[in-house]
Motif scaffolding. Structure first.
Motif, PDB file in Angstrom:
ATOM      1  N   SER A   1       2.114   3.136   5.693  1.00 62.20           N
ATOM      2  CA  SER A   1       1.326   1.924   5.810  1.00 62.20           C
ATOM      3  C   SER A   1       2.014   0.553   5.871  1.00 62.20           C
ATOM      4  O   SER A   1       3.229   0.512   4.894  1.00 62.20           O
ATOM      5  CB  SER A   1       0.111   1.973   4.693  1.00 62.20           C
TER       6      SER A   1
ATOM      7  N   LEU B   1       0.077   7.006   1.633  1.00 63.46           N
ATOM      8  CA  LEU B   1       0.181   5.988   2.377  1.00 63.46           C
ATOM      9  C   LEU B   1       1.658   5.299   2.579  1.00 63.46           C
ATOM     10  O   LEU B   1       1.896   4.104   2.713  1.00 63.46           O
ATOM     11  CB  LEU B   1      -0.373   4.664   1.409  1.00 63.46           C
TER      12      LEU B   1
ATOM     13  N   LEU C   1      -7.773  -0.531  -6.313  1.00 57.84           N
ATOM     14  CA  LEU C   1      -6.419  -0.067  -5.634  1.00 57.84           C
ATOM     15  C   LEU C   1      -6.185   1.287  -6.446  1.00 57.84           C
ATOM     16  O   LEU C   1      -5.388   2.235  -5.776  1.00 57.84           O
ATOM     17  CB  LEU C   1      -5.431  -1.130  -6.140  1.00 57.84           C
TER      18      LEU C   1
ATOM     19  N   PHE D   1       0.726  -1.256  -0.158  1.00 59.52           N
ATOM     20  CA  PHE D   1       0.021  -0.083  -0.024  1.00 59.52           C
ATOM     21  C   PHE D   1       0.800   1.268   0.127  1.00 59.52           C
ATOM     22  O   PHE D   1       0.529   2.187  -0.494  1.00 59.52           O
ATOM     23  CB  PHE D   1      -0.827   0.073   1.242  1.00 59.52           C
TER      24      PHE D   1
END
Length: 242
Positions: free
Chosen positions: A118, A115, A136, A108
């Motif tokens: 992440s 992100l 996505l 991610f």
């Protein structure tokens, strides 16, 4: 996962616990919620969260179990970066090398700058690659918009204008409040002057009343003395008093 379904129940509501400080009723009083079962034969997918044993073999076994149960599943994996990252990713690579089907893996953190911190990763088969890639891309676009320099600059300009407008409103309110405060001060000063004037008038009234009272008694005394000097009036007064 039939065995897991037999061990886990989902219920609607809040369960009380003195350990966590949550207030609620006993679990027996909560309505049981039936979780639908995805049927792979009908092409129904499954989203599975993989956060089990953080070893190469543990991750490989978890992924094999997920996709063995539902070949259309999408697996989300935690701890794909930082401390456990190399072990989790090694397990993903081992699973993909041993699998007969083609699978895709992504982090991610690579989808968008928003992100970057992440630690999640995703594994999905070729059969659902088109739909998953579309989702996505939307996620990445959402987080890219949040950090787009032009967008941020526009938001900054908008916030600056709103802040300036708010400051002007505050300035107007403060000016109005200042005017009202001045009016209040003038009104208080006038009231003070009126009270002083009223006090003086009351004092003058009391002085006049006292003066008139003294003059009245003097007039009565003078009239009485003058009356006593008139012979006829004096005899008349004697008869009236007797």
């Amino acid at each position: 996962f039939d065995e897991e379904r037999e061990k886990i129940e989902f219920r609607e509501g809040v369960v009380g616990s003195t350990q966590v400080g949550a207030k609620g009723g006993a679990i027996s009083g909560l309505r049981k919620v039936d979780v639908p079962v995805a049927d792979p034969a009908k092409g129904e997918g499954l989203v599975a969260l993989v956060d089990g044993l953080h070893t190469r073999e543990g991750v490989r076994a978890d992924l094999a179990a997920v996709f063995g149960k539902n070949p259309h599943a999408v697996a989300l994996l935690d701890d794909c970066r930082q401390g456990w990252g190399h072990l989790v990713q090694a397990g993903v690579v081992t699973f993909m090398e041993e699998a007969m089907e083609t699978y895709h893996f992504g982090l991610f953190a690579d989808f968008a700058p928003g992100l970057a911190k992440s630690s999640f990763g995703i594994v999905y088969p070729e059969s659902v690659a088109a739909e998953t890639d579309e989702v996505l891309n939307k996620i990445g676009e959402t987080f890219r918009q949040g950090l787009d320099p032009v967008r941020l600059l526009r938001q900054k300009d908008k916030l600056t204008r709103e802040l300036e407008q708010a400051r002007k409103k505050v300035a107007r309110f403060e000016s109005r409040a200042g005017d009202l405060q001045k009016q209040l001060s003038r009104a208080r000063e006038r009231n003070k002057q009126i009270r002083v004037r009223t006090s003086r008038l009351e004092e003058q009234r009391d002085q006049l009343n006292a003066h008139y009272s003294k003059q009245r008694y003097k007039i009565v005394d003078v009239v009485a003395r003058m009356a006593s000097r008139i012979p006829g009036l004096r005899s008349l007064l004697r008869r009236n008093t007797t």
